[in-house]
Design a protein around this motif. Structure first.
Motif, PDB file in Angstrom:
ATOM      1  N   GLU A 165       0.551  -1.130   0.176  1.00  0.00           N
ATOM      2  CA  GLU A 165      -0.089  -0.322   0.068  1.00  0.00           C
ATOM      3  C   GLU A 165       0.782   1.407  -0.295  1.00  0.00           C
ATOM      4  O   GLU A 165       1.633   1.066   0.994  1.00  0.00           O
ATOM      5  CB  GLU A 165      -1.115  -0.047   1.406  1.00  0.00           C
ATOM      6  N   LEU A 166       0.628   2.395  -0.776  1.00  0.00           N
ATOM      7  CA  LEU A 166       1.532   3.616  -0.704  1.00  0.00           C
ATOM      8  C   LEU A 166       0.622   4.345  -1.020  1.00  0.00           C
ATOM      9  O   LEU A 166      -1.165   4.793  -1.211  1.00  0.00           O
ATOM     10  CB  LEU A 166       2.100   3.533  -2.888  1.00  0.00           C
ATOM     11  N   VAL A 167       0.807   5.396   0.853  1.00  0.00           N
ATOM     12  CA  VAL A 167      -0.176   6.093   1.537  1.00  0.00           C
ATOM     13  C   VAL A 167       0.443   7.529   1.373  1.00  0.00           C
ATOM     14  O   VAL A 167      -0.546   8.581   0.605  1.00  0.00           O
ATOM     15  CB  VAL A 167       0.492   5.676   3.075  1.00  0.00           C
ATOM     16  N   PHE A 168       1.424   7.835   1.085  1.00  0.00           N
ATOM     17  CA  PHE A 168       2.513   9.640   0.836  1.00  0.00           C
ATOM     18  C   PHE A 168       3.194   9.013  -0.264  1.00  0.00           C
ATOM     19  O   PHE A 168       4.276   8.373  -0.974  1.00  0.00           O
ATOM     20  CB  PHE A 168       3.013   9.877   2.296  1.00  0.00           C
ATOM     21  N   ILE A 169       3.050  10.362  -1.092  1.00  0.00           N
ATOM     22  CA  ILE A 169       4.336  10.740  -1.871  1.00  0.00           C
ATOM     23  C   ILE A 169       4.220  12.287  -1.889  1.00  0.00           C
ATOM     24  O   ILE A 169       3.868  12.981  -1.242  1.00  0.00           O
ATOM     25  CB  ILE A 169       3.708  10.390  -3.369  1.00  0.00           C
TER      26      ILE A 169
END
Length: 258
Positions: A165-169
């Protein structure tokens, strides 16, 4: 029952550099421990120079979530302790890796790659930390972005496996972007990498950053898994072979002495 958190920090920068001690008079671990205690968690700290780095088996067995901040002494962490932490993650303990902990032995072991490979620049640039999964528990109560006035730049490519899961960039003033909030599942444990936190800047005093870490602890806390059977169990229902003359050979896959 309160979530039991252990905050691990090298605690070297704050001892060696007065300007960093001024930002974190209790150490980075002390700052993080304080706001987690205010959030109702049971918190203890551990540092590199303690026996077994403060991460004895007893400490880990009584830890629900371990927070890891390291930078200048990754190679001084004993492999035995890394293996001990890794096993506890497999067994269900959560791990939150902060900032330069990306190059730590434990995060490299979790990733299975040399996660120390990335771009970096210490120019105190503005960072915009964008939420890209508004439904994720780690961003509960946050706006769509967090602005950090001055921060060390980390840029892609970041040598990590694709996050579950990618939450922030992040976007940085110099033009780079970075995957700054990455979730993984390893065994029964949850792992979250969160990029902000260069020791020169008061990042962990920023309320939005404290909120992210507090939410991440709640997300990474162990959950009750159903009982799982491994190996060679008997069938749940009666099995009838549909191929005439075929029968099982229980010892077929046993190792043979040659």
């Amino acid at each position: 029952m309160a979530i039991r958190v252990t905050v691990w920090n090298e605690y070297l920068h704050e001892v060696q550099f007065p300007e960093i001690a001024e930002v974190y008079p209790k150490g980075i671990h002390g700052c993080i421990a304080d706001f987690l205690k205010e959030a109702g968690m049971e918190v203890k700290t551990a540092t590199l120079k303690e026996p077994e780095h403060g991460l004895t088996q007893e400490v880990l067995d009584n830890t629900d979530v371990l927070i890891w901040w390291g930078h200048m002494a990754h190679d001084q962490v004993q492999d035995e302790i890394v293996d001990r932490v890794h096993q506890r993650i497999q067994d269900g303990m959560g791990l939150i890796v902060l900032h330069s902990g990306h190059a730590s032995k434990i995060f490299r072991k979790v990733c299975g790659t040399n996660s120390g490979y990335l771009k970096w620049r210490e120019d105190g640039e503005k960072e915009i930390l964008w939420v890209i999964d508004p439904s994720h528990p780690i961003v509960e109560g946050l706006d769509e972005k967090i602005i950090i006035p001055h921060e060390e730049m980390y840029g892609e490519r970041f040598n990590i496996p694709q996050p579950d899961e990618l939450v922030f960039i992040s976007w940085f003033e110099g033009g780079e972007v970075f995957r700054s909030g990455c979730c993984y599942h390893r065994g029964k444990g949850k792992v979250f990498y969160f990029r902000p936190g260069h020791e020169v800047f008061p990042i962990y005093h920023q309320p939005e950053i404290q909120k992210v870490i507090t939410n991440a602890v709640k997300w990474a806390a162990p959950i009750n898994f159903p009982n799982v059977t491994y190996g060679n169990p008997p069938p749940i229902m009666e099995v009838k072979s549909h191929v005439e003359g075929i029968t099982g050979n229980p010892g077929l896959h046993e190792p043979k002495t040659v």
